[in-house]
Scaffold this motif. Structure first.
Motif, PDB file in Angstrom:
ATOM      1  N   ARG A   1     -41.341 -62.902 -64.610  1.00 16.09           N
ATOM      2  CA  ARG A   1     -41.075 -62.348 -66.102  1.00 16.09           C
ATOM      3  C   ARG A   1     -39.860 -63.245 -66.216  1.00 16.09           C
ATOM      4  NH1 ARG A   1     -43.077 -56.924 -64.643  1.00 16.09           N
ATOM      5  NH2 ARG A   1     -40.900 -56.566 -63.972  1.00 16.09           N
ATOM      6  N   SER A   2     -39.502 -63.271 -67.626  1.00 14.22           N
ATOM      7  CA  SER A   2     -38.362 -64.205 -68.002  1.00 14.22           C
ATOM      8  C   SER A   2     -37.140 -63.364 -67.380  1.00 14.22           C
ATOM      9  CB  SER A   2     -38.304 -63.833 -69.570  1.00 14.22           C
ATOM     10  OG  SER A   2     -37.157 -64.401 -70.107  1.00 14.22           O
ATOM     11  N   GLY A   3     -36.142 -64.137 -66.958  1.00 12.78           N
ATOM     12  CA  GLY A   3     -35.039 -63.441 -66.113  1.00 12.78           C
ATOM     13  C   GLY A   3     -35.127 -63.330 -64.856  1.00 12.78           C
ATOM     14  N   ASP A   4     -36.139 -63.261 -64.279  1.00 11.44           N
ATOM     15  CA  ASP A   4     -36.233 -62.895 -62.799  1.00 11.44           C
ATOM     16  C   ASP A   4     -35.689 -64.257 -61.988  1.00 11.44           C
ATOM     17  OD1 ASP A   4     -37.645 -60.610 -62.848  1.00 11.44           O
ATOM     18  OD2 ASP A   4     -39.544 -61.363 -62.680  1.00 11.44           O
TER      19      ASP A   4
ATOM     20  N   SER B   1     -41.688 -69.719 -62.379  1.00 12.27           N
ATOM     21  CA  SER B   1     -42.228 -69.828 -63.757  1.00 12.27           C
ATOM     22  C   SER B   1     -43.091 -68.550 -63.977  1.00 12.27           C
ATOM     23  CB  SER B   1     -43.253 -71.041 -63.842  1.00 12.27           C
ATOM     24  OG  SER B   1     -44.218 -70.953 -63.013  1.00 12.27           O
ATOM     25  N   ILE B   2     -42.626 -68.340 -65.601  1.00 13.65           N
ATOM     26  CA  ILE B   2     -43.333 -66.829 -65.979  1.00 13.65           C
ATOM     27  C   ILE B   2     -44.822 -66.956 -65.622  1.00 13.65           C
ATOM     28  CG2 ILE B   2     -43.966 -65.715 -67.956  1.00 13.65           C
ATOM     29  CD1 ILE B   2     -41.180 -66.809 -68.904  1.00 13.65           C
TER      30      ILE B   2
END
Ligand SMILES: [Zn+2]
Length: 300
Positions: A260-263, A292-293
């Motif tokens: 997910r975003s921010g991982d 990538s998401i």
């Protein structure tokens, strides 16, 4: 509508496939690009029997030939094809505009890609009535049109960016290997053939024989592409291969994290108590890889 290939080309392509060590004995079942016009152009209207077909012709006419180096009109997918991504990730261009896709049928999604009843489900299921038209998602060339015990009547199309799409459980197939097909062309009619319980379309997207979650490529609800390109990571291919192995060996429980975003790798390392080095090794990526998401990372 799809156009028919010529027998002359089919035979020539058959010869080529033999040279490529992908033994095919039945020439006429081997598809090739359609188009006597193209053929005439290449041979300057030489008699068909004197034509010499070489690999350059395949490079020019068979979508993604440079990536696959084969054109097999019988085997759906070669799980052990050994195709390797040369780099950490490959960017696959999907279109110029988000609308550069045709949704294969009108129905709602009834089942997603992923683990289902302890087995991997490699595609999306879309609802339809038997007899509803099923359309090609992108321009390309029909590689497979046959009956298969599991998939029933099934069509596989190779696209110019190297992606392949699969359409299963059809009641009727309306294309043959080698047919050139445009996005939105009807390739067959929906049905309930093969291992299927109720009329539906099973739709898969693959790259170099590896399944990709179709919902990362296409937004079924909006009838559009998810984005103009798709970054396929070495890690996601490795984890897909791992998921395949898992579905084959009962009892193995492998766990995945969907990015997910921010991982970050370091964040995931802390979260799951696995060393970054091990995360990289399991997923076949490097510590400098960009996540990538939507990418799936195995963490055990
Ligand atoms: Zn399905």
């Amino acid at each position: 509508m799809a156009q028919r290939n010529t027998t002359a080309f089919a035979l020539a392509t058959g010869m080529l496939c033999l040279v490529q060590a992908h033994a095919q004995s039945d020439g006429p079942s081997i598809g090739g690009p359609e188009g006597l016009d193209i053929y005439d152009e290449l041979t300057e209207n030489a008699p068909l029997s004197s034509a010499v077909w070489d690999v350059n012709d395949s490079l020019t006419h068979i979508p993604g030939y440079d990536m696959y180096c084969h054109w097999n009109t019988d085997v759906l997918f070669n799980r052990d094809s050994g195709h390797q991504l040369g780099h950490d990730s490959v960017r696959i261009e999907l279109g110029q505009h988000l609308c550069d896709i045709a949704i294969p049928c009108d129905g709602k999604q009834t089942s997603p890609y992923g683990m289902r009843h302890g087995r991997m489900h490699y595609g999306l299921d879309l609802d339809l009535e038997t007899g509803d038209p099923v359309m090609a998602a992108f321009d390309g060339m029909v590689r497979i049109s046959k009956y298969n015990k599991s998939f029933g009547n099934v069509v596989v199309i190779r696209h110019y960016n190297g992606l392949e799409t699969l359409y299963a459980h059809l009641s009727k197939r309306k294309v043959e290997p080698g047919d050139v097909i445009m996005a939105g062309d009807t390739l067959g009619l929906g049905g309930n053939t093969g291992r299927s319980y109720g009329s539906h379309l099973h739709f898969e997207v693959r790259f170099l024989d590896q399944p990709i979650d179709p919902s990362l490529v296409v937004d079924i609800d909006n009838g559009s592409l998810k984005s103009l390109h798709f970054d396929l990571h070495k890690g996601s291919v490795a984890s897909m291969a791992a998921a395949q192995a898992e579905s084959r060996s009962k009892g193995a429980t492998r766990k995945y994290h969907v990015i997910r975003s921010g991982d970050t790798l370091y964040g995931l390392s802390r979260k799951y108590g696995v060393r970054v080095r091990d995360l990289c090794r399991i997923n076949g990526i490097s510590e400098r890889s960009t996540l990538s998401i939507g990418q799936r990372l195995r963490y055990n």
